[in-house]
Design a protein around this motif. Structure first.
Motif, PDB file in Angstrom:
ATOM      1  N   GLY A 183     -40.835 -21.949 -16.330  1.00  0.00           N
ATOM      2  CA  GLY A 183     -41.496 -23.010 -17.410  1.00  0.00           C
ATOM      3  C   GLY A 183     -40.752 -24.321 -18.001  1.00  0.00           C
ATOM      4  N   ASN A 184     -40.839 -24.659 -18.526  1.00  0.00           N
ATOM      5  CA  ASN A 184     -39.965 -25.585 -19.638  1.00  0.00           C
ATOM      6  C   ASN A 184     -39.397 -25.117 -21.001  1.00  0.00           C
ATOM      7  N   LEU A 185     -38.193 -25.136 -20.804  1.00  0.00           N
ATOM      8  CA  LEU A 185     -37.278 -24.233 -22.347  1.00  0.00           C
ATOM      9  C   LEU A 185     -37.009 -25.594 -22.926  1.00  0.00           C
ATOM     10  N   LEU A 186     -37.043 -25.476 -23.999  1.00  0.00           N
ATOM     11  CA  LEU A 186     -36.145 -26.803 -25.656  1.00  0.00           C
ATOM     12  C   LEU A 186     -35.217 -25.366 -26.361  1.00  0.00           C
ATOM     13  N   ILE A 187     -33.987 -26.044 -26.164  1.00  0.00           N
ATOM     14  CA  ILE A 187     -33.021 -25.645 -27.123  1.00  0.00           C
ATOM     15  C   ILE A 187     -32.317 -27.150 -28.158  1.00  0.00           C
ATOM     16  N   SER A 188     -33.185 -26.638 -29.061  1.00  0.00           N
ATOM     17  CA  SER A 188     -33.220 -27.624 -30.371  1.00  0.00           C
ATOM     18  C   SER A 188     -32.122 -27.776 -30.471  1.00  0.00           C
ATOM     19  N   GLY A 189     -31.350 -28.384 -31.537  1.00  0.00           N
ATOM     20  CA  GLY A 189     -30.080 -28.111 -32.085  1.00  0.00           C
ATOM     21  C   GLY A 189     -28.549 -27.665 -31.510  1.00  0.00           C
ATOM     22  N   GLY A 190     -29.253 -27.892 -30.178  1.00  0.00           N
ATOM     23  CA  GLY A 190     -28.062 -26.877 -29.310  1.00  0.00           C
ATOM     24  C   GLY A 190     -26.792 -26.953 -28.708  1.00  0.00           C
TER      25      GLY A 190
ATOM     26  N   LYS B 119     -35.736 -17.584 -14.941  1.00  0.00           N
ATOM     27  CA  LYS B 119     -35.020 -19.026 -14.947  1.00  0.00           C
ATOM     28  C   LYS B 119     -35.616 -19.750 -15.563  1.00  0.00           C
ATOM     29  N   PRO B 120     -36.110 -21.284 -15.702  1.00  0.00           N
ATOM     30  CA  PRO B 120     -37.001 -22.146 -16.192  1.00  0.00           C
ATOM     31  C   PRO B 120     -37.377 -23.106 -15.329  1.00  0.00           C
ATOM     32  N   LYS B 121     -38.205 -24.191 -15.169  1.00  0.00           N
ATOM     33  CA  LYS B 121     -37.263 -25.079 -13.967  1.00  0.00           C
ATOM     34  C   LYS B 121     -37.115 -26.054 -14.801  1.00  0.00           C
ATOM     35  N   ASN B 122     -37.070 -26.382 -15.925  1.00  0.00           N
ATOM     36  CA  ASN B 122     -36.367 -27.386 -17.128  1.00  0.00           C
ATOM     37  C   ASN B 122     -35.836 -27.282 -18.558  1.00  0.00           C
ATOM     38  N   ILE B 123     -34.547 -27.830 -19.159  1.00  0.00           N
ATOM     39  CA  ILE B 123     -34.380 -26.929 -19.878  1.00  0.00           C
ATOM     40  C   ILE B 123     -33.616 -29.002 -20.767  1.00  0.00           C
ATOM     41  N   VAL B 124     -34.529 -28.642 -21.169  1.00  0.00           N
ATOM     42  CA  VAL B 124     -33.828 -29.334 -23.121  1.00  0.00           C
ATOM     43  C   VAL B 124     -33.242 -29.404 -23.909  1.00  0.00           C
ATOM     44  N   ILE B 125     -32.107 -29.976 -24.119  1.00  0.00           N
ATOM     45  CA  ILE B 125     -31.400 -29.765 -25.702  1.00  0.00           C
ATOM     46  C   ILE B 125     -31.329 -31.081 -25.831  1.00  0.00           C
ATOM     47  N   THR B 126     -31.440 -30.699 -27.512  1.00  0.00           N
ATOM     48  CA  THR B 126     -31.475 -31.705 -28.676  1.00  0.00           C
ATOM     49  C   THR B 126     -30.653 -31.747 -29.130  1.00  0.00           C
ATOM     50  N   ASP B 127     -30.067 -32.513 -30.069  1.00  0.00           N
ATOM     51  CA  ASP B 127     -29.056 -32.773 -31.345  1.00  0.00           C
ATOM     52  C   ASP B 127     -28.916 -34.007 -31.642  1.00  0.00           C
ATOM     53  N   VAL B 128     -28.317 -34.369 -32.938  1.00  0.00           N
ATOM     54  CA  VAL B 128     -28.360 -35.874 -32.852  1.00  0.00           C
ATOM     55  C   VAL B 128     -26.909 -36.813 -33.556  1.00  0.00           C
ATOM     56  N   ASN B 129     -26.278 -35.479 -32.612  1.00  0.00           N
ATOM     57  CA  ASN B 129     -24.706 -36.205 -32.525  1.00  0.00           C
ATOM     58  C   ASN B 129     -24.513 -36.157 -30.911  1.00  0.00           C
TER      59      ASN B 129
ATOM     60  N   HIS C 161     -31.534 -31.526 -18.509  1.00  0.00           N
ATOM     61  CA  HIS C 161     -31.499 -32.421 -19.191  1.00  0.00           C
ATOM     62  C   HIS C 161     -30.749 -32.183 -21.003  1.00  0.00           C
ATOM     63  N   TYR C 162     -30.680 -33.726 -21.289  1.00  0.00           N
ATOM     64  CA  TYR C 162     -29.872 -33.599 -22.435  1.00  0.00           C
ATOM     65  C   TYR C 162     -30.705 -34.937 -23.808  1.00  0.00           C
ATOM     66  N   VAL C 163     -31.026 -34.819 -24.809  1.00  0.00           N
ATOM     67  CA  VAL C 163     -31.707 -35.869 -25.199  1.00  0.00           C
ATOM     68  C   VAL C 163     -31.202 -35.877 -27.320  1.00  0.00           C
ATOM     69  N   ASN C 164     -30.680 -36.865 -26.919  1.00  0.00           N
ATOM     70  CA  ASN C 164     -30.339 -37.539 -28.761  1.00  0.00           C
ATOM     71  C   ASN C 164     -31.550 -37.625 -29.349  1.00  0.00           C
TER      72      ASN C 164
ATOM     73  N   ASP D 278     -41.047 -22.270 -24.173  1.00  0.00           N
ATOM     74  CA  ASP D 278     -40.554 -20.961 -24.831  1.00  0.00           C
ATOM     75  C   ASP D 278     -39.137 -22.380 -25.442  1.00  0.00           C
ATOM     76  N   VAL D 279     -39.374 -22.536 -27.124  1.00  0.00           N
ATOM     77  CA  VAL D 279     -38.887 -23.228 -28.459  1.00  0.00           C
ATOM     78  C   VAL D 279     -37.913 -22.310 -28.034  1.00  0.00           C
ATOM     79  N   PHE D 280     -36.309 -22.406 -28.714  1.00  0.00           N
ATOM     80  CA  PHE D 280     -35.145 -22.057 -29.389  1.00  0.00           C
ATOM     81  C   PHE D 280     -34.866 -23.079 -30.869  1.00  0.00           C
ATOM     82  N   LEU D 281     -34.793 -22.348 -31.741  1.00  0.00           N
ATOM     83  CA  LEU D 281     -34.420 -23.458 -32.696  1.00  0.00           C
ATOM     84  C   LEU D 281     -33.338 -22.761 -33.556  1.00  0.00           C
ATOM     85  N   PHE D 282     -31.723 -23.714 -33.364  1.00  0.00           N
ATOM     86  CA  PHE D 282     -30.628 -23.149 -33.423  1.00  0.00           C
ATOM     87  C   PHE D 282     -29.962 -24.194 -34.577  1.00  0.00           C
ATOM     88  N   ALA D 283     -31.398 -24.781 -35.522  1.00  0.00           N
ATOM     89  CA  ALA D 283     -30.437 -25.296 -36.526  1.00  0.00           C
ATOM     90  C   ALA D 283     -31.776 -25.579 -37.406  1.00  0.00           C
ATOM     91  N   LEU D 284     -31.256 -25.542 -38.683  1.00  0.00           N
ATOM     92  CA  LEU D 284     -31.635 -25.381 -40.571  1.00  0.00           C
ATOM     93  C   LEU D 284     -32.946 -26.019 -40.345  1.00  0.00           C
TER      94      LEU D 284
END
Length: 410
Positions: free
Chosen positions: A177-184, A202-212, A232-235, A256-262
């Motif tokens: 599947g597609n997995l998002l690690i937000s604030g990761g 294992k997922p097919k795609n791992i997308v990691i986001t942050d603002v830094n 994949h990495y996304v600002n 699947d979405v995992f939130l690592f930021a408040l």
């Protein structure tokens, strides 16, 4: 036996003290601590003091030792445990005891048991819950990172998806599947990337986001596409329509979405990104008991989206983490950015949010101030810096051995 330990007396009141440990009874174990890793949960504990749910109300009179991500050796075994545990062997502790009638945990609740100390007494609670686990890895610092890795493992196991045609659940992230690690890009997010790449599902795609951008760049250097799993990495600070962009990045919504930021907006964003039967895991633990966010209840009803929260791992998660580290499938050393001695623990703990970087590893038998691995590498006269340069800035057994041999005992 005398010990030196960092003890909590109340809100923002951490003290490094030397005191005498009592003789252990037949149901206890005496243990040395060699390393501890500082967790943001300990910062929250220090801020809340006696109001923390895992802390007794009388800590002003009976202070507790902080630190719950520790590794060391058994020194003396009470006779009730002599058939199970051996002196001089290396062990780690699963701090999430899950006692049936109390919230007590090492590093939060006990006078003589916590990771930021030279010697501690393990209470019977730890052994009765089978939370003292053998560890045969080659370094102590990796032993201290088993507990945080187990929290990530527990989170991945806590997600679930429906078995087609039923309301029964299949636990874990979705295979392929597609997995998002937000604030990761913090230490826990990085461990989640590593586990997503090297765990059994294992997922097919791992997308990691942050603002830094700097943190994203560092993460992208540490964790890359492997085999069929694309990373994949996304600002998101640079994007107007984040939801549309993230869907385009993964070729659709997320299972699947995992939130690592408040941030409430990240919860709402995650809600909009879920596929039918998608699962959102709120991993970051808020201090604010009224933390809330807007989510889509239409999708909950008609598209069977669901939401979970996980806090810590259990003993099985800890065992899996031990094996992953011993077998060198997950490289937890990548999340270490600072090292320090026991004398720097109180200040470092209280200033955790202001200190950039990932995990801070404490060498509890040693005396030295907080050191940044990045700054050590910039010092041409630093022997540790030279060791780090050989290993692309990643902490290692060679670096640990240097600390153990060349730094002052506390």
């Amino acid at each position: 036996m005398k010990t030196k330990a960092v003890r909590l007396y109340g809100k923002n009141d951490l003290r490094l003290e030397e005191f005498e440990l009592p003789e252990i009874n037949d149901d206890e174990i005496l243990m040395s601590v060699v390393t501890d890793s500082i967790c943001m949960s300990t910062w929250k504990l220090a801020k809340q003091g006696e109001d923390h749910k895992k802390t007794p109300e009388n800590i002003k009179e009976k202070p507790i030792i902080v630190g719950h991500e520790f590794c060391g050796e058994v020194i003396k075994v009470g006779k009730n445990w002599g058939n199970k545990y051996k002196e001089s062997e290396r062990y780690v502790v699963q701090a999430n005891l899950q006692l049936p009638d109390a919230p007590w945990c090492p590093g939060y609740s006990y006078q003589y048991c916590g990771g930021d100390a030279t010697y501690i007494i393990l209470p019977a609670d730890v052994m009765k819950q089978d939370c003292l686990l053998p560890y045969n890895g080659e370094t102590y610092f990796e032993g201290s990172l088993i507990e945080p890795l187990s929290c990530v493992i527990g989170a991945f196991k806590g997600n679930y998806h429906l078995i087609e045609g039923t309301y029964d659940h299949k636990m874990g992230i979705k295979e392929g599947g597609n997995l998002l690690i937000s604030g990761g890009t913090g230490p826990m997010g990085l461990l989640a990337i590593d586990y997503a790449l090297h765990g059994d599902i294992k997922p097919k795609n791992i997308v990691i986001t942050d603002v830094n951008e700097e943190r994203l760049k560092r993460a992208s250097e540490l964790y890359k596409t492997e085999g069929a799993v694309k990373v994949h990495y996304v600002n998101t600070a640079k994007i107007d329509d984040v939801v549309a962009h993230l869907k385009e990045t993964a070729g659709g919504g997320y299972d699947d979405v995992f939130l690592f930021a408040l941030l409430p907006e990240l919860v709402t964003q995650g809600s909009k990104l879920l596929n039918p039967d998608g699962c959102l895991n709120f991993f970051a633990g808020p201090q604010n008991k009224d933390f809330s966010a807007e989510i889509n209840f239409y999708d909950i009803h008609y598209n069977f989206t669901h939401y979970v929260g996980t806090s810590g791992g259990n003993t099985d998660d800890m065992r899996e983490a031990i094996k992953l580290i011993e077998d060198k499938k997950v490289n937890v050393a990548k999340v270490v950015t600072h090292v320090l001695g026991l004398d720097a623990v109180a200040e470092t703990t209280l200033n955790q949010p202001e200190i950039a970087g990932g995990k801070k590893v404490v060498y509890t038998q040693k005396k030295f101030m907080l050191e940044s691995l990045e700054k050590l590498m910039q010092d041409e006269n630093s022997e540790l810096g030279k060791i780090l340069k050989k290993n692309d800035g990643i902490w290692s057994k060679e670096a640990e051995d240097y600390i153990m041999k060349n730094t002052e005992e506390i």
